[in-house]
Scaffold this motif. Structure first.
Motif, PDB file in Angstrom:
ATOM      1  N   VAL A  72      -4.772   4.362   9.726  1.00 25.82           N
ATOM      2  CA  VAL A  72      -5.528   3.956  10.922  1.00 25.82           C
ATOM      3  C   VAL A  72      -5.795   2.455  10.885  1.00 25.82           C
ATOM      4  O   VAL A  72      -5.607   1.755  11.882  1.00 25.82           O
ATOM      5  CB  VAL A  72      -6.841   4.765  11.057  1.00 25.82           C
ATOM      6  N   ARG A  73      -6.217   1.948   9.733  1.00 26.66           N
ATOM      7  CA  ARG A  73      -6.484   0.505   9.625  1.00 26.66           C
ATOM      8  C   ARG A  73      -5.212  -0.321   9.862  1.00 26.66           C
ATOM      9  O   ARG A  73      -5.234  -1.347  10.546  1.00 26.66           O
ATOM     10  CB  ARG A  73      -7.101   0.169   8.260  1.00 26.66           C
ATOM     11  N   THR A  74      -4.097   0.146   9.315  1.00 29.71           N
ATOM     12  CA  THR A  74      -2.824  -0.557   9.517  1.00 29.71           C
ATOM     13  C   THR A  74      -2.431  -0.517  10.986  1.00 29.71           C
ATOM     14  O   THR A  74      -1.994  -1.529  11.554  1.00 29.71           O
ATOM     15  CB  THR A  74      -1.716   0.062   8.637  1.00 29.71           C
ATOM     16  N   LEU A  75      -2.588   0.642  11.616  1.00 33.00           N
ATOM     17  CA  LEU A  75      -2.283   0.762  13.036  1.00 33.00           C
ATOM     18  C   LEU A  75      -3.120  -0.229  13.844  1.00 33.00           C
ATOM     19  O   LEU A  75      -2.596  -0.954  14.695  1.00 33.00           O
ATOM     20  CB  LEU A  75      -2.540   2.188  13.523  1.00 33.00           C
ATOM     21  N   LEU A  76      -4.412  -0.279  13.572  1.00 36.58           N
ATOM     22  CA  LEU A  76      -5.298  -1.176  14.308  1.00 36.58           C
ATOM     23  C   LEU A  76      -4.899  -2.644  14.110  1.00 36.58           C
ATOM     24  O   LEU A  76      -4.868  -3.419  15.072  1.00 36.58           O
ATOM     25  CB  LEU A  76      -6.745  -0.948  13.890  1.00 36.58           C
ATOM     26  N   THR A  77      -4.595  -3.000  12.885  1.00 38.07           N
ATOM     27  CA  THR A  77      -4.193  -4.375  12.591  1.00 38.07           C
ATOM     28  C   THR A  77      -2.906  -4.735  13.323  1.00 38.07           C
ATOM     29  O   THR A  77      -2.804  -5.792  13.961  1.00 38.07           O
ATOM     30  CB  THR A  77      -3.996  -4.572  11.072  1.00 38.07           C
ATOM     31  N   GLU A  78      -1.925  -3.841  13.256  1.00 41.99           N
ATOM     32  CA  GLU A  78      -0.633  -4.112  13.892  1.00 41.99           C
ATOM     33  C   GLU A  78      -0.758  -4.151  15.421  1.00 41.99           C
ATOM     34  O   GLU A  78      -0.113  -4.979  16.071  1.00 41.99           O
ATOM     35  CB  GLU A  78       0.400  -3.072  13.458  1.00 41.99           C
TER      36      GLU A  78
END
Length: 169
Positions: free
Chosen positions: A33-39
């Motif tokens: 989820v954090r990676t998705l948000l960052t990307e």
């Protein structure tokens, strides 16, 4: 997640059953989820990301991180299929089988009524998947009937002929 975003750049990344990102119960889901948000934040003009899934489960996903509702503010709710639509999808699946199968007249209407009476409560959790499941169950039952009919015919020293012409239901 980064690879999926990179591959979809300039287009759309469609994440079906996206609620699974919050369901795993391990550290991976939070990291995903954090990676998705960052990307999404870093590539906001280069990609469209669609998170799809059942309404109740998507609500849980959106509560998993406060950044999700901010970055995915638009919600489109698609109505569930009607029993008739599920029956029509099932017929489409049957018609695509090879070899072609014999289907009795009025099957769509009978199947629609069966779905209404016995499976209506499942539509909201399965939608078109319910049609696929019903076809698979029908094909399994058909296979059992054919097997039994072949055994009985063999015991009598007879032949059934073309089993593909036997009715599905």
């Amino acid at each position: 997640m980064k690879d999926a975003i990179a591959e979809a750049m300039g287009g759309c990344l469609f994440l079906d059953e996206a609620y699974a990102l919050a369901d795993s119960g391990d550290g991976f889901s939070g990291e995903a989820v954090r990676t998705l948000l960052t990307e999404v934040e870093n590539n906001r003009t280069g990609i469209l990301v669609v998170l799809a899934g059942y309404k109740d489960k998507m609500g849980k996903l959106m509560r998993a991180d406060p950044g999700l509702p901010r970055r995915f503010p638009n919600v489109v709710h698609l109505a569930d299929y009607t029993p008739l639509q599920v029956a029509e999808i099932a017929m489409s699946k049957l018609e695509s089988k090879t070899p072609p199968l014999t289907v009795e007249e009025g099957l769509v209407e009978a199947l629609s009524q069966h779905i209404e009476e016995r499976h209506a409560h499942e539509i909201c959790q399965h939608n078109a998947g319910l049609a696929v499941n019903l076809v698979e169950q029908a094909m399994g039952s058909r296979a059992q009937r054919i097997h039994k009919a072949l055994e009985q015919a063999a015991e009598r020293g007879e032949s059934l002929g073309d089993v593909n012409k036997l009715p599905v239901l």
